[in-house]
Write a protein that holds these residues in place. Structure first.
Motif, PDB file in Angstrom:
ATOM      1  N   GLU A 261       9.297   0.590   1.040  1.00 18.04           N
ATOM      2  CA  GLU A 261      10.467   1.392   1.406  1.00 18.04           C
ATOM      3  C   GLU A 261      11.366   1.658   0.209  1.00 18.04           C
ATOM      4  O   GLU A 261      11.898   2.771   0.038  1.00 18.04           O
ATOM      5  CB  GLU A 261      11.238   0.666   2.506  1.00 18.04           C
ATOM      6  CG  GLU A 261      12.411   1.446   3.071  1.00 18.04           C
ATOM      7  CD  GLU A 261      13.073   0.711   4.226  1.00 18.04           C
ATOM      8  OE1 GLU A 261      13.951   1.304   4.862  1.00 18.04           O
ATOM      9  OE2 GLU A 261      12.705  -0.462   4.474  1.00 18.04           O
TER      10      GLU A 261
ATOM     11  N   ALA B 287       3.832   0.351   9.198  1.00 16.84           N
ATOM     12  CA  ALA B 287       4.480  -0.911   8.843  1.00 16.84           C
ATOM     13  C   ALA B 287       4.117  -1.321   7.422  1.00 16.84           C
ATOM     14  O   ALA B 287       4.955  -1.824   6.668  1.00 16.84           O
ATOM     15  CB  ALA B 287       4.076  -1.998   9.841  1.00 16.84           C
ATOM     16  N   TRP B 288       2.855  -1.095   7.053  1.00 17.79           N
ATOM     17  CA  TRP B 288       2.431  -1.428   5.686  1.00 17.79           C
ATOM     18  C   TRP B 288       3.120  -0.517   4.672  1.00 17.79           C
ATOM     19  O   TRP B 288       3.600  -0.970   3.632  1.00 17.79           O
ATOM     20  CB  TRP B 288       0.916  -1.313   5.573  1.00 17.79           C
ATOM     21  CG  TRP B 288       0.428  -1.495   4.168  1.00 17.79           C
ATOM     22  CD1 TRP B 288       0.356  -2.655   3.459  1.00 17.79           C
ATOM     23  CD2 TRP B 288      -0.036  -0.464   3.298  1.00 17.79           C
ATOM     24  NE1 TRP B 288      -0.131  -2.419   2.203  1.00 17.79           N
ATOM     25  CE2 TRP B 288      -0.385  -1.074   2.071  1.00 17.79           C
ATOM     26  CE3 TRP B 288      -0.215   0.911   3.440  1.00 17.79           C
ATOM     27  CZ2 TRP B 288      -0.883  -0.352   0.996  1.00 17.79           C
ATOM     28  CZ3 TRP B 288      -0.711   1.627   2.369  1.00 17.79           C
ATOM     29  CH2 TRP B 288      -1.041   0.991   1.152  1.00 17.79           C
TER      30      TRP B 288
ATOM     31  N   LYS C   9       0.822   2.467  13.840  1.00 16.81           N
ATOM     32  CA  LYS C   9       1.979   1.591  13.642  1.00 16.81           C
ATOM     33  C   LYS C   9       1.704   0.577  12.537  1.00 16.81           C
ATOM     34  O   LYS C   9       2.588   0.249  11.746  1.00 16.81           O
ATOM     35  CB  LYS C   9       2.307   0.872  14.953  1.00 16.81           C
ATOM     36  CG  LYS C   9       2.838   1.805  16.039  1.00 16.81           C
ATOM     37  CD  LYS C   9       3.138   1.029  17.315  1.00 16.81           C
ATOM     38  CE  LYS C   9       3.658   1.972  18.398  1.00 16.81           C
ATOM     39  NZ  LYS C   9       3.922   1.246  19.674  1.00 16.81           N
ATOM     40  N   THR C  10       0.464   0.083  12.474  1.00 18.88           N
ATOM     41  CA  THR C  10       0.115  -0.878  11.433  1.00 18.88           C
ATOM     42  C   THR C  10       0.213  -0.239  10.057  1.00 18.88           C
ATOM     43  O   THR C  10       0.751  -0.826   9.110  1.00 18.88           O
ATOM     44  CB  THR C  10      -1.314  -1.413  11.654  1.00 18.88           C
ATOM     45  OG1 THR C  10      -1.382  -2.028  12.937  1.00 18.88           O
ATOM     46  CG2 THR C  10      -1.690  -2.421  10.588  1.00 18.88           C
TER      47      THR C  10
ATOM     48  N   ARG D   5       6.562  -1.406   3.610  1.00 15.12           N
ATOM     49  CA  ARG D   5       6.737  -2.481   2.628  1.00 15.12           C
ATOM     50  C   ARG D   5       7.162  -1.896   1.282  1.00 15.12           C
ATOM     51  O   ARG D   5       7.704  -2.593   0.436  1.00 15.12           O
ATOM     52  CB  ARG D   5       5.430  -3.264   2.473  1.00 15.12           C
ATOM     53  CG  ARG D   5       5.050  -4.070   3.703  1.00 15.12           C
ATOM     54  CD  ARG D   5       3.697  -4.706   3.552  1.00 15.12           C
ATOM     55  NE  ARG D   5       3.617  -5.564   2.372  1.00 15.12           N
ATOM     56  CZ  ARG D   5       2.521  -6.240   2.009  1.00 15.12           C
ATOM     57  NH1 ARG D   5       1.423  -6.136   2.735  1.00 15.12           N
ATOM     58  NH2 ARG D   5       2.520  -6.993   0.934  1.00 15.12           N
TER      59      ARG D   5
END
Length: 333
Positions: free
Chosen positions: A59, A53-54, A49-50, A57
């Motif tokens: 996207e 999520a990175w 998940k980390t 950034r």
């Protein structure tokens, strides 16, 4: 001056301002939690998940890179599935490998493309189906056939004969692969739009081993380290088939996208940065705009489309003979 954004670093690599190895090693503002990823073979779900999520950034870069026909949800579902194998890879190389994959419109599902780990680097590897997809996108290829011939299969190859009589493969599918014997040849050919057939590409095991030994830095590194973990070690047949498809790509009409994919694949084999060879979304957008403008300009020349009447043409009158010549003719009568 230090480049801070992904686009700046890619432009620097293109202009020679940043060495490929440096591009791979840069952390691209990765959070501190990701430094632990390099030290573990497996990634816990929370770490997945980390990492995701990175990645999200960036996207906007992924949205720009992915073609319209690729489902964004399917792409990132495949990304989540491959993250565990990339546990020890640098964040920069992971991001660049995934962006390269996205720019070619391929999903990293191990069928069309693979994101593999080479040491601490993530590498984009287009597979045979990925090359085939790009052949279809070119619009010049109707169908592609790839297969392997086993030692007890019935086949014939007569290069001088006209297609399709020059190549025949008749495997007995009632037999198991063990009964058919070991693979002795891999082949690939394509039927083109209009009905013609391409050259048949045939590769023996010796041919495949020659390609591997000459072009695959990953294979040489794995041999030197004694790890035996390159694709040529772990999935020789898939790489054999892919080599045949790559050669086929050179004998069918090759699009600019296909030429870029070949260069990108070569860069990956050589341990170089790949994203600099991938299609640039900005360039593609400009090309689409130029193409659309050209079509509009062409249409504007058609009176039926525009309703504009063409300029009248000056009628050319036939030349009249001098009056004296006409009078002379009457006198003779």
């Amino acid at each position: 001056m230090t480049t801070t954004t992904l686009k700046d670093r890619i432009r620097a690599a293109r202009s020679g301002g940043t060495a490929p190895a440096e591009q791979h090693d840069q952390a691209l503002d990765a959070p501190a939690e990701l430094t632990d990823v390099k030290g573990h073979e497996q990634v816990e779900p929370s770490m997945n998940k980390t990492v995701m999520a990175w990645l999200m950034r960036y996207e906007a870069e992924f949205d720009e890179a992915l073609p319209a026909h690729i489902d964004r949800t399917a792409f990132f579902a495949a990304v989540r599935a491959v993250l565990p194998r990339l546990a020890r890879c640098t964040p920069a190389s992971t991001l660049q490998a995934l962006l390269t994959c996205a720019r070619f419109g391929l999903i990293p599902d191990d069928k069309h493309a693979v994101i593999k780990r080479e040491g601490v680097l993530a590498v984009f590897v287009p597979m045979a189906q990925g090359f085939i997809d790009l052949m279809y996108r070119s619009g010049a290829v109707d169908s592609v056939h790839v297969g392997e011939i086993r030692e007890h299969d019935e086949y014939s190859y007569v290069p001088a004969a006209p297609a399709p009589d020059d190549f025949v493969h008749k495997p007995d599918l009632r037999k198991t692969k063990a009964q058919r014997g070991e693979v002795i040849l891999c082949y690939a050919f394509a039927w083109l739009k209009g009905g013609s057939r391409s050259q048949v590409i045939l590769l023996s095991r010796e041919d495949a081993e020659g390609i591997r030994d000459e072009y695959s830095q990953a294979y040489r590194d794995a041999e030197a380290a004694g790890t035996g973990d390159s694709f040529w070690h772990t999935d020789f047949l898939a790489m054999w088939r892919k080599s045949g498809v790559r050669r086929l790509a050179k004998v069918v009409p090759m699009s600019a996208e296909m030429a870029a994919l070949v260069k990108t694949d070569d860069a990956g084999e050589a341990g170089q940065v790949q994203v600099v060879h991938a299609p640039d979304p900005e360039d593609a957008r400009l090309l689409d705009e130029a193409t659309a403008a050209h079509e509009v300009a062409e249409a504007s020349q058609d009176p039926a489309e525009t309703g504009v009447r063409p300029l009248p043409r000056k009628r050319v009158q036939p030349k009249r003979r001098p009056r004296s010549a006409r009078n002379g003719k009457r006198a003779r009568r």
